[in-house]
Design a protein around this motif. Structure first.
Motif, PDB file in Angstrom:
ATOM      1  N   UNK A  24       0.659  -1.095   0.046  1.00  0.00           N
ATOM      2  CA  UNK A  24       0.010   0.008   0.039  1.00  0.00           C
ATOM      3  C   UNK A  24       0.739   1.499   0.005  1.00  0.00           C
ATOM      4  N   UNK A  25       1.882   1.119   0.936  1.00  0.00           N
ATOM      5  CA  UNK A  25       2.890   2.428   0.863  1.00  0.00           C
ATOM      6  C   UNK A  25       3.416   2.649  -0.376  1.00  0.00           C
ATOM      7  N   UNK A  26       4.084   1.517  -1.060  1.00  0.00           N
ATOM      8  CA  UNK A  26       4.792   1.507  -2.461  1.00  0.00           C
ATOM      9  C   UNK A  26       3.549   2.255  -3.235  1.00  0.00           C
ATOM     10  N   UNK A  27       2.506   1.693  -3.562  1.00  0.00           N
ATOM     11  CA  UNK A  27       1.567   2.155  -4.580  1.00  0.00           C
ATOM     12  C   UNK A  27       1.180   3.674  -4.100  1.00  0.00           C
ATOM     13  N   UNK A  28       1.132   3.958  -2.735  1.00  0.00           N
ATOM     14  CA  UNK A  28       0.807   5.573  -2.534  1.00  0.00           C
ATOM     15  C   UNK A  28       1.953   6.217  -2.885  1.00  0.00           C
ATOM     16  N   UNK A  29       3.358   5.999  -2.679  1.00  0.00           N
ATOM     17  CA  UNK A  29       4.661   6.503  -3.292  1.00  0.00           C
ATOM     18  C   UNK A  29       4.332   6.801  -4.811  1.00  0.00           C
ATOM     19  N   UNK A  30       4.133   5.696  -5.213  1.00  0.00           N
ATOM     20  CA  UNK A  30       4.228   5.540  -6.856  1.00  0.00           C
ATOM     21  C   UNK A  30       3.190   6.754  -7.302  1.00  0.00           C
ATOM     22  N   UNK A  31       2.032   6.678  -6.634  1.00  0.00           N
ATOM     23  CA  UNK A  31       0.826   7.727  -7.138  1.00  0.00           C
ATOM     24  C   UNK A  31       1.259   9.112  -6.969  1.00  0.00           C
ATOM     25  N   UNK A  32       2.035   9.305  -5.841  1.00  0.00           N
ATOM     26  CA  UNK A  32       2.373  10.425  -5.469  1.00  0.00           C
ATOM     27  C   UNK A  32       3.531  11.129  -6.382  1.00  0.00           C
TER      28      UNK A  32
END
Length: 117
Positions: A24-32
């Protein structure tokens, strides 16, 4: 279930939960990061386009300068040819005077060059 099996199951559940949290954190960082990456890519594309335009302008300028130089060369060649024809005509009309001028020029050059030694 004994204590070891229970601890192992708890560790497995904790690892799975941690893995989900990391994803989830990786996806969030990738989206940002995506807008930043897109912005950087856009800036790089603009820079490349500007460099391409400058190269095109320089190429056009060099091409025009080359055309002007070629035209000047043709004009100079024509002027030299005309001077040569004029000189040949003068020698044909006045061979004696031409011979004296050539002799005087040769004598002057020999004196000029011999004085340098």
């Amino acid at each position: 279930m004994n204590a070891i099996e229970k601890t192992a199951a708890d560790v497995k559940d904790t690892a799975q939960d941690a893995s989900k949290d990391v994803h989830k954190t990786i996806d969030k960082v990738a989206d940002q990061a995506k807008p930043v990456v897109d912005k950087v890519a856009s800036s790089v594309h603009e820079g490349v386009d500007q460099v391409g335009e400058k190269i095109s302008q320089v190429s056009d300028t060099v091409s025009k300068a080359s055309e002007r130089l070629m035209e000047r060369g043709k004009q100079l060649g024509a002027a030299c040819q005309k001077a040569g024809e004029s000189g040949r005509g003068y020698v044909r009309e006045r061979p004696g005077v031409s011979l004296l001028i050539a002799a005087a020029a040769g004598y002057g050059l020999s004196k000029l060059l011999s004085s340098r030694k």
